[in-house]
Design a protein around this motif. Structure first.
Motif, short mmCIF file in Angstrom:
data_model
loop_
_atom_site.label_atom_id
_atom_site.label_comp_id
_atom_site.label_asym_id
_atom_site.label_seq_id
_atom_site.Cartn_x
_atom_site.Cartn_y
_atom_site.Cartn_z
N HIS A 1 -13.54 2.60 7.67
CA HIS A 1 -13.45 3.64 8.41
C HIS A 1 -12.44 2.37 9.69
O HIS A 1 -13.46 2.06 10.21
CB HIS A 1 -14.94 3.41 9.60
N VAL A 2 -11.57 4.09 11.07
CA VAL A 2 -11.49 3.77 11.58
C VAL A 2 -11.20 4.17 12.20
O VAL A 2 -10.58 5.33 12.60
CB VAL A 2 -9.57 3.15 11.41
N ALA A 3 -11.24 3.44 14.05
CA ALA A 3 -11.56 4.46 15.53
C ALA A 3 -10.96 3.65 16.25
O ALA A 3 -11.19 2.56 16.26
CB ALA A 3 -13.16 4.96 15.29
N ALA B 1 -3.33 -8.16 9.78
CA ALA B 1 -1.71 -7.45 10.04
C ALA B 1 -1.57 -5.97 9.61
O ALA B 1 -1.92 -6.06 8.18
CB ALA B 1 -1.54 -8.50 9.56
N ALA B 2 -1.04 -4.68 10.61
CA ALA B 2 -0.98 -3.98 9.95
C ALA B 2 -0.37 -3.66 9.31
O ALA B 2 -0.31 -2.24 8.01
CB ALA B 2 -0.76 -3.32 11.56
N ASP B 3 0.49 -4.57 8.29
CA ASP B 3 1.48 -3.88 7.63
C ASP B 3 1.41 -4.13 6.53
O ASP B 3 1.76 -4.04 5.67
CB ASP B 3 3.09 -4.11 8.06
N HIS B 4 0.33 -4.53 6.16
CA HIS B 4 -0.67 -5.35 5.02
C HIS B 4 -0.98 -4.50 3.59
O HIS B 4 -0.72 -3.81 4.32
CB HIS B 4 -1.35 -6.41 4.99
N ALA B 5 -0.02 -4.13 2.46
CA ALA B 5 -0.38 -3.29 1.43
C ALA B 5 -0.63 -3.10 0.34
O ALA B 5 -0.78 -2.44 -0.76
CB ALA B 5 1.51 -2.01 2.12
N TYR B 6 -0.34 -4.51 -0.27
CA TYR B 6 -0.73 -4.57 -0.82
C TYR B 6 -2.23 -5.63 -1.24
O TYR B 6 -2.57 -6.89 -0.90
CB TYR B 6 0.21 -6.05 -2.22
N LEU C 1 -4.08 -0.59 6.35
CA LEU C 1 -4.06 0.82 8.08
C LEU C 1 -3.52 2.13 7.09
O LEU C 1 -2.46 2.02 6.18
CB LEU C 1 -3.51 0.13 8.83
N ASP C 2 -3.49 3.63 7.51
CA ASP C 2 -3.16 4.43 7.21
C ASP C 2 -1.33 4.76 7.75
O ASP C 2 -1.57 3.59 9.00
CB ASP C 2 -2.88 6.01 6.94
N GLU C 3 -0.40 5.16 7.54
CA GLU C 3 0.50 5.67 8.65
C GLU C 3 0.50 5.72 9.75
O GLU C 3 1.22 5.06 10.77
CB GLU C 3 1.63 6.37 7.78
N THR C 4 -0.51 5.97 10.20
CA THR C 4 -0.44 6.73 11.15
C THR C 4 -1.37 6.40 12.69
O THR C 4 -0.66 5.64 13.30
CB THR C 4 -2.01 8.01 11.39
N ALA D 1 0.39 0.47 15.76
CA ALA D 1 0.27 -0.65 16.71
C ALA D 1 2.10 -0.84 16.06
O ALA D 1 1.69 -1.71 17.74
CB ALA D 1 0.13 -1.03 14.83
N HIS D 2 2.71 -0.55 16.19
CA HIS D 2 4.36 -0.55 15.98
C HIS D 2 4.55 -0.35 17.33
O HIS D 2 5.69 -1.03 18.64
CB HIS D 2 4.99 -0.74 15.57
N GLN D 3 4.11 0.21 17.61
CA GLN D 3 4.93 1.28 19.11
C GLN D 3 4.33 0.96 20.06
O GLN D 3 4.77 0.86 21.34
CB GLN D 3 3.75 2.89 18.35
N LEU D 4 3.05 -0.09 19.64
CA LEU D 4 1.87 0.15 21.37
C LEU D 4 2.54 -1.95 21.27
O LEU D 4 2.79 -1.80 22.35
CB LEU D 4 0.46 -0.31 20.44
#
Length: 131
Positions: A6-8, A57-62, A67-70, A75-78
């Motif tokens: 869960h992410v909020a 690390a928001a881009d960890h994918a394996y 995290l989902d794309e949104t 994270a990148h924008q901020l």
């Protein structure tokens, strides 16, 4: 995405007041070297007050994205604007930052941005890293 915690979003103004009123120590409870998630704890100097605070690390994918794309986009924008994404991730305050793993410099920059979010000088934050 199925299986993600869960992410909020967390508003910095909802964090405990002591984060902005005195010296704060962030202590790594797990290794920072090459980790995509670092467990940590914020504590108030001279008090027994503490708050769990992890780094992600928001881009960890394996083997699975953390995290989902949104959330990754946020994270990148901020980060681009000198801020850090504050979220509740699996029940804990978490700083979600661009990248796939952490170095000591990235940990320090993340905490620098947390200090900025709560409105204090970064020099009031102390970081204890675990090798």
């Amino acid at each position: 995405m199925p299986g993600l915690p869960h992410v909020a979003e967390v508003d910095a103004f909802d964090l405990p007041e002591w984060l902005g009123s005195g010296e704060v120590t962030w202590t790594a409870l797990s290794t920072t070297r090459g980790a995509y998630q670092v467990s940590g704890e914020l504590s108030e100097a001279g008090a027994a007050t503490s708050l769990g605070c992890d780094l992600l690390a928001a881009d960890h994918a394996y083997p699975q994205p953390v995290l989902d794309e949104t959330w990754r986009r946020s994270a990148h924008q901020l980060w681009t604007y000198g801020q850090v994404l504050l979220v509740e991730y699996d029940g804990r305050l978490t700083l979600a930052v661009p990248g796939t793993e952490f170095t000591a410099d990235e940990v320090l920059e993340s905490l620098n941005r947390l200090a900025k979010a709560v409105g204090v000088k970064p020099s009031r934050f102390v970081a204890v890293l675990r090798l």
